[in-house]
Design an enzyme around this catalytic site. Structure first.
Site, short mmCIF file in Angstrom:
data_model
loop_
_atom_site.label_atom_id
_atom_site.label_comp_id
_atom_site.label_asym_id
_atom_site.label_seq_id
_atom_site.Cartn_x
_atom_site.Cartn_y
_atom_site.Cartn_z
N ASP A 157 -2.86 4.48 -9.36
CA ASP A 157 -3.21 5.90 -9.36
C ASP A 157 -4.07 6.18 -10.60
OD1 ASP A 157 -3.29 8.63 -9.55
OD2 ASP A 157 -1.13 8.94 -9.26
N ASP A 212 -15.64 7.88 -6.46
CA ASP A 212 -15.90 8.64 -5.23
C ASP A 212 -14.60 9.34 -4.82
OD1 ASP A 212 -17.34 9.51 -3.05
OD2 ASP A 212 -17.00 7.70 -1.87
N LYS A 255 -18.04 11.89 -7.87
CA LYS A 255 -18.11 12.95 -6.86
C LYS A 255 -17.55 14.24 -7.46
CE LYS A 255 -15.96 12.28 -2.77
NZ LYS A 255 -16.64 11.95 -1.53
N ASP A 281 -7.75 1.83 -6.25
CA ASP A 281 -7.45 2.91 -5.30
C ASP A 281 -5.94 3.00 -5.08
OD1 ASP A 281 -9.40 4.51 -3.08
OD2 ASP A 281 -7.26 4.45 -2.60
N TRP A 326 -18.51 1.19 -1.52
CA TRP A 326 -19.23 1.19 -2.80
C TRP A 326 -19.08 -0.18 -3.48
CZ3 TRP A 326 -19.40 6.31 -6.10
CH2 TRP A 326 -19.96 7.32 -5.31
N GLY A 385 -13.87 0.60 0.53
CA GLY A 385 -14.59 -0.38 -0.27
C GLY A 385 -16.09 -0.49 -0.05
C1 LIG Z 1 -13.93 9.06 0.00
S1 LIG Z 1 -12.74 7.82 -0.28
C2 LIG Z 1 -13.64 6.65 -1.20
C3 LIG Z 1 -14.61 5.86 -0.39
C4 LIG Z 1 -15.16 4.66 -1.13
N1 LIG Z 1 -16.04 5.04 -2.21
C5 LIG Z 1 -15.94 3.74 -0.23
O1 LIG Z 1 -17.12 3.63 -0.40
O2 LIG Z 1 -15.33 3.13 0.63
C6 LIG Z 1 -11.70 8.56 -1.46
C7 LIG Z 1 -10.61 7.64 -1.98
O3 LIG Z 1 -9.98 8.28 -3.09
C8 LIG Z 1 -8.68 7.69 -3.19
N2 LIG Z 1 -7.84 8.44 -4.12
C9 LIG Z 1 -7.48 9.75 -4.04
N3 LIG Z 1 -6.67 10.05 -5.07
C10 LIG Z 1 -6.55 8.93 -5.84
C11 LIG Z 1 -5.84 8.62 -7.04
N4 LIG Z 1 -5.11 9.53 -7.66
N5 LIG Z 1 -5.92 7.36 -7.54
C12 LIG Z 1 -6.65 6.41 -6.90
N6 LIG Z 1 -7.34 6.66 -5.75
C13 LIG Z 1 -7.29 7.89 -5.23
C14 LIG Z 1 -8.21 7.75 -1.75
O4 LIG Z 1 -7.14 6.85 -1.53
C15 LIG Z 1 -9.48 7.37 -0.98
O5 LIG Z 1 -9.47 6.00 -0.66
#
Ligand SMILES: C[S@@+](CC[C@H](N)C(=O)[O-])C[C@H]1O[C@@H](n2cnc3c(N)ncnc32)[C@H](O)[C@@H]1O
Length: 399
Positions: A149, A185, A225, A133, A55, A53
């Site tokens: 998702d 992200d 990203k 997320d 962002w 969280g």
């Molecule tokens: C790099 S982290 C994000 C960090 C976040 N932007 C922050 O600032 O804290 C990547 C996130 O993508 C989520 N993620 C990956 N695949 C996903 C999906 N299909 N649906 C939702 N979230 C997903 C992961 O659970 C993870 O929390």
């Protein structure tokens, strides 16, 4: 790796804990904002793949609390610096030093500028932030968090409802109020197999883009990203169909050694007649209106296919490979500008820094609520420590 070595190796990891951010990723968004002024005029935002969280924290502090970071913070600092210097104090100090200690004067100015109390934060009106997320996220002021998702079509009505809980009408979802900015992200758990990671990441990006197309207002922005794989140019060209400006940026806090970068798309301009739909998402069949057919025989696509000796089917998409492909503007190939962003004097994310002698290692601001490895940790604990080895050793020692 111990806490200490991570603090030393990654300045942003340490800084995030010191400055109260849930993850070092916060600096990526802040540095993107420094370059692209992302939050100007923005009140409604969707943050995809948002856990833990950081962002969303940036959004909450900038939009709801009205604090100034990124571009706005930098502009404020410049203004304070100008006021201080024009106010005469800088000149006076310079005279006292006989103009010899310019560095000292600058340092003094910096300090005064930092010390100068900011104007009162100005919270924005009508702010709505929705964060999504797969993982649960600890609550944040003013942010609606959802566990879903982003690749699943059922997420879209949930997101629209979260954006407009009082007015959302499932029979007319297109009537919901659109958003100014969608950020993503999203990253899969990387395997280290570059091609596989790039593929999974690109699926997340497509999902994020399709969600963005459903909620963005004309003129809106999309930041996501990407992993810079070999076919990434095609993606930029596709984004260019629905956005006026598409640029790729690498914030200073994103390691140079990582293939990660961010696409910053501005000026959402859906083609006439375009209807976003997750039933027929972009990339799965033609949803974009076709341009009128030209009389020029060259422009007609003749799709042919043949079975190769090794059994693979080779499809030729017609006239896509003629010389026009190399034309940068106006032709079919389009190269997105690439920018490095973040102050050059900011920490280098690939460097190792000496830690101050009196340093203490801080705990993370927000430990993961339910990390995917939680069960593994529990099982390891039950087994008596590191994969049961500790237990085995402890029993041996006892006998
Ligand atoms: C790099 S982290 C994000 C960090 C976040 N932007 C922050 O600032 O804290 C990547 C996130 O993508 C989520 N993620 C990956 N695949 C996903 C999906 N299909 N649906 C939702 N979230 C997903 C992961 O659970 C993870 O929390």
């Amino acid at each position: 790796m111990g806490k200490s070595s991570k603090d030393k190796r990654d300045a942003y990891y340490r800084l995030a804990k010191e400055e109260g951010w849930r993850a070092r990723s916060a600096y990526k968004l802040l540095q993107l904002d420094e370059e692209f002024n992302l939050f100007e005029g923005v009140t409604r935002v969707v943050d995809l793949c948002a856990a833990p969280g950081s962002w969303s924290q940036v959004l909450s502090r900038v939009l709801i609390k009205g604090e100034k970071f990124g571009r706005a913070g930098w502009q404020d600092k410049q203004k304070n610096m100008r006021d201080y210097v024009l106010g005469g104090s800088g000149e006076k100090k310079e005279k006292e030093d006989g103009g010899k200690q310019e560095v000292g004067v600058e340092g003094e100015v910096e300090k005064k500028v930092e010390e100068k109390p900011d104007e009162k934060p100005k919270p924005r009106e009508g702010v709505r932030i929705v964060a999504i997320d797969l993982q649960p996220m600890s609550p944040l002021e003013g942010v609606t968090t959802m566990r879903a998702d982003i690749t699943h079509p059922s997420t879209i009505p949930l997101m629209l409802k979260a954006l407009d809980p009082d007015t959302y009408d499932p029979t007319h979802p297109t009537r919901s109020s659109p958003v100014d900015l969608v950020i993503s992200d999203g990253a899969p758990d990387v395997t280290g197999l570059h091609d596989l990671d790039i593929y999974v990441q690109s699926q997340l990006l497509w999902a994020a883009l399709n969600l963005a197309l459903c909620v963005l207002k004309p003129g809106g922005k999309f930041v996501a990203k990407i992993f810079r794989g070999k076919d990434v140019d095609l993606l930029f060209a596709q984004l260019k169909i629905v956005f006026e400006r598409v640029r790729v940026a690498k914030p200073r806090s994103s390691r140079a050694s990582s293939i990660e970068a961010f696409v910053v798309c501005e000026g959402f301009c859906p083609p006439e007649g375009f209807m976003a739909s997750l039933e027929r998402p972009l990339g799965a069949g033609t949803v974009l209106p076709q341009p009128p057919k030209s009389d020029d025989a060259k422009s007609e696509k003749k799709v042919t296919s043949r079975v190769r000796e090794d059994g693979a089917i080779e499809i030729d998409l017609g006239d896509e490979t003629d010389d026009e492909d190399d034309v940068e503007e106006g032709g079919r190939r389009w190269i997105a500008p690439f920018l490095a962003c973040g102050d050059l004097s900011a920490y280098d994310s690939d460097a190792t820094y000496h830690l101050p002698k009196d340093r203490v290692s801080l705990d993370p601001v927000q430990p993961p609520t339910a990390p995917p490895y939680k069960r593994a940790l529990e099982m390891r604990k039950l087994a008596g420590g590191a994969y049961g080895k500790t237990k085995g050793r402890a029993e041996k020692a006892a006998s």
